[in-house]
Scaffold this motif. Structure first.
Motif, PDB file in Angstrom:
ATOM      1  N   ALA A  25       0.837  -1.206   0.000  1.00 50.05           N
ATOM      2  CA  ALA A  25       0.000   0.000   0.000  1.00 50.05           C
ATOM      3  C   ALA A  25       0.870   1.255   0.000  1.00 50.05           C
ATOM      4  CB  ALA A  25      -0.923  -0.011   1.221  1.00 50.05           C
ATOM      5  N   TYR A  28       2.187   1.957  -3.533  1.00 49.45           N
ATOM      6  CA  TYR A  28       1.201   2.587  -4.413  1.00 49.45           C
ATOM      7  C   TYR A  28       0.961   4.042  -4.022  1.00 49.45           C
ATOM      8  CZ  TYR A  28       0.232  -2.040  -6.283  1.00 49.45           C
ATOM      9  OH  TYR A  28       0.352  -3.260  -6.904  1.00 49.45           O
ATOM     10  N   ARG A  29       0.971   4.338  -2.724  1.00 49.36           N
ATOM     11  CA  ARG A  29       0.800   5.733  -2.313  1.00 49.36           C
ATOM     12  C   ARG A  29       1.992   6.583  -2.743  1.00 49.36           C
ATOM     13  NH1 ARG A  29      -1.686   3.349   2.336  1.00 49.36           N
ATOM     14  NH2 ARG A  29       0.343   3.290   3.404  1.00 49.36           N
ATOM     15  N   ASP A  30       3.195   6.014  -2.632  1.00 50.25           N
ATOM     16  CA  ASP A  30       4.389   6.756  -3.075  1.00 50.25           C
ATOM     17  C   ASP A  30       4.360   7.003  -4.578  1.00 50.25           C
ATOM     18  OD1 ASP A  30       5.484   6.952  -0.533  1.00 50.25           O
ATOM     19  OD2 ASP A  30       6.560   5.057  -0.689  1.00 50.25           O
ATOM     20  N   ALA A  32       1.647   7.183  -6.395  1.00 52.65           N
ATOM     21  CA  ALA A  32       0.576   8.145  -6.633  1.00 52.65           C
ATOM     22  C   ALA A  32       1.042   9.571  -6.357  1.00 52.65           C
ATOM     23  CB  ALA A  32      -0.630   7.810  -5.758  1.00 52.65           C
ATOM     24  N   GLY A  33       1.940   9.717  -5.384  1.00 48.53           N
ATOM     25  CA  GLY A  33       2.444  11.039  -5.052  1.00 48.53           C
ATOM     26  C   GLY A  33       3.260  11.670  -6.157  1.00 48.53           C
ATOM     27  N   ARG A  40      -3.011   8.775 -10.845  1.00 48.01           N
ATOM     28  CA  ARG A  40      -2.947   8.966  -9.392  1.00 48.01           C
ATOM     29  C   ARG A  40      -4.157   8.334  -8.707  1.00 48.01           C
ATOM     30  NH1 ARG A  40      -4.713  12.537  -5.497  1.00 48.01           N
ATOM     31  NH2 ARG A  40      -3.232  12.923  -3.794  1.00 48.01           N
ATOM     32  N   ASP A  41      -5.339   8.540  -9.260  1.00 43.10           N
ATOM     33  CA  ASP A  41      -6.553   7.978  -8.670  1.00 43.10           C
ATOM     34  C   ASP A  41      -6.512   6.453  -8.668  1.00 43.10           C
ATOM     35  OD1 ASP A  41      -7.476  10.547  -8.333  1.00 43.10           O
ATOM     36  OD2 ASP A  41      -8.705  10.546 -10.163  1.00 43.10           O
ATOM     37  N   LEU A  44      -4.068   5.217  -5.954  1.00 45.21           N
ATOM     38  CA  LEU A  44      -4.645   5.381  -4.610  1.00 45.21           C
ATOM     39  C   LEU A  44      -5.728   4.334  -4.360  1.00 45.21           C
ATOM     40  CD1 LEU A  44      -4.880   9.269  -4.306  1.00 45.21           C
ATOM     41  CD2 LEU A  44      -3.283   7.728  -3.131  1.00 45.21           C
ATOM     42  N   ALA A  47      -3.962   1.218  -3.406  1.00 48.69           N
ATOM     43  CA  ALA A  47      -3.511   1.306  -2.012  1.00 48.69           C
ATOM     44  C   ALA A  47      -4.672   1.049  -1.054  1.00 48.69           C
ATOM     45  CB  ALA A  47      -2.903   2.684  -1.754  1.00 48.69           C
ATOM     46  N   GLU A  48      -5.852   1.550  -1.394  1.00 51.84           N
ATOM     47  CA  GLU A  48      -7.037   1.330  -0.555  1.00 51.84           C
ATOM     48  C   GLU A  48      -7.400  -0.151  -0.508  1.00 51.84           C
ATOM     49  OE1 GLU A  48     -11.756   2.651  -0.442  1.00 51.84           O
ATOM     50  OE2 GLU A  48     -10.314   3.746  -1.694  1.00 51.84           O
TER      51      GLU A  48
END
Length: 365
Positions: A25, A28-30, A32-33, A40-41, A44, A47-48
């Motif tokens: 997770a 994926y957040r990194d 997305a950043g 990006r969506d 995220l 990651a969810e």
């Protein structure tokens, strides 16, 4: 699991899964950043989903969650790359990581979790494909260039060196091979890419043709022939031409429509996929030269004889393993197998010229 006490082995396995889900997770957040918009969506959302899996293992563990653990080494390495680069290489690695999910064979993972991991692999594959498409033109030239340089100049240096000529002769032969090959690769790649782009341009609809639409004879409707030439049936072409001409008055009609009726924007994507002639030529020249330089390095530093041959072969072997692994990663294939395949092909070609050099050297001697 509330009706029994989990074993120590189960607790260890669940804790490992929990740590891996947390690490994935975070990856994926990194990623997305470092992206915007739809990509990006999507990241995220991945990651969810990993967070939902994380909660499953937390529920099973209950009071046995214990202290936070680190994820698998490969997942943490992915996180390191994602934070610093966020490139298609990371997505390619993430794609392989998702394909190795153990949930299908684990009775404690739900069917939904196993299905999620399958779908995640395809989602990441789709994201990676976007990056691969952007890289494909220049990257293709780079990979071909460096491998041609490695293999061809190693074969040249080993073949000449095996004949027993002085080290200086081998050195200048290798440098000549480097320059000749790099220039040839650059010129050839430029001509190849330019020719491909010109073929695409010749097949692209001419936007100036739209100015003729208001003046077409509606009874004859020559526009029907355009769509028939692009693969439509006579009935489909007639209907589509009628629709286009009807929309001309509202300034929405376009001659640049594909056979399927979609706007002719895919041609631009094809142009982007093959890259530009100059970028491909420069990549080929530079990467061929860098690859071809490695077999020459021992002779540049004064080595000679069998020692120079061994060092040259070792340097090229390491480089072949590296390029093979990179190609494997980007293509989603096993990098180790691709690395070995690259090594076998390169050494096979060089080995043939080496033994031919030995044969000619013996006859000349």
């Amino acid at each position: 699991m509330a009706d029994r006490i989990p074993s120590s082995a189960e607790i260890r396995r669940w804790r490992r899964y929990l740590a891996d889900e947390q690490a994935e997770a975070a990856v994926y957040r990194d990623l997305a950043g470092r992206r915007t918009g739809e990509e990006r969506d999507i990241l995220l959302a991945l990651a969810e989903a990993e967070g939902r899996h994380e909660q499953h293992w937390r529920t099973l563990l209950g009071d046995n969650v214990g202290a936070p653990r680190k994820g698998a080494v490969r997942t943490r390495f992915l996180g390191f790359l994602a934070r610093r680069f966020g490139s298609v290489f990371v997505l390619a690695l993430a794609q392989r990581a998702e394909s190795r999910s153990p949930y299908e064979a684990d009775v404690d993972a739900t069917d939904a979790m196993a299905a999620d991991e399958r779908i995640h692999e395809e989602v990441v594959r789709g994201l990676a494909a976007r990056g691969r498409k952007r890289l494909s033109g220049t990257f293709r030239a780079a990979v071909f260039g460096v491998n041609d340089g490695l293999v061809s100049n190693l074969a040249l240096v080993l073949g000449i060196g095996a004949t027993g000529v002085p080290a200086s002769t081998v050195l200048f032969t290798g440098i000549a091979g480097l320059l000749a090959g790099a220039l040839s690769m650059g010129a050839g790649e430029y001509v190849s890419v330019r020719s491909q782009r010109e073929l695409l341009e010749a097949s692209s609809p001419n936007p100036d043709t739209q100015s003729a639409l208001p003046h077409l004879d509606l009874a004859a409707n020559e526009l029907t022939l355009v769509y028939r030439a692009r693969g439509m049936s006579p009935e489909e072409a007639a209907q589509h031409a009628e629709d286009v001409l009807r929309s001309v008055a509202m300034a929405t009609g376009s001659i640049g429509v594909t056979a399927g009726g979609a706007p002719a924007t895919d041609v631009v994507d094809e142009h982007e996929a093959i890259g530009t002639g100059m970028s491909a030529a420069l990549s080929s020249f530079c990467f061929f030269a860098s690859g071809a330089l490695l077999p020459v390095l021992p002779y540049l530093f004064g080595m000679q004889g069998i020692a120079a041959i061994i060092v040259a072969a070792t340097l090229v072997g390491i480089a072949l393993l590296g390029t093979g692994a990179v190609v494997g990663l980007l293509s989603g294939a096993p990098p180790f197998k691709r690395a070995l395949r690259q090594l076998a092909i390169g050494f096979g070609a060089a080995g043939v010229t080496y033994f031919l050099g030995l044969l000619f050297g013996t006859e000349l001697g």
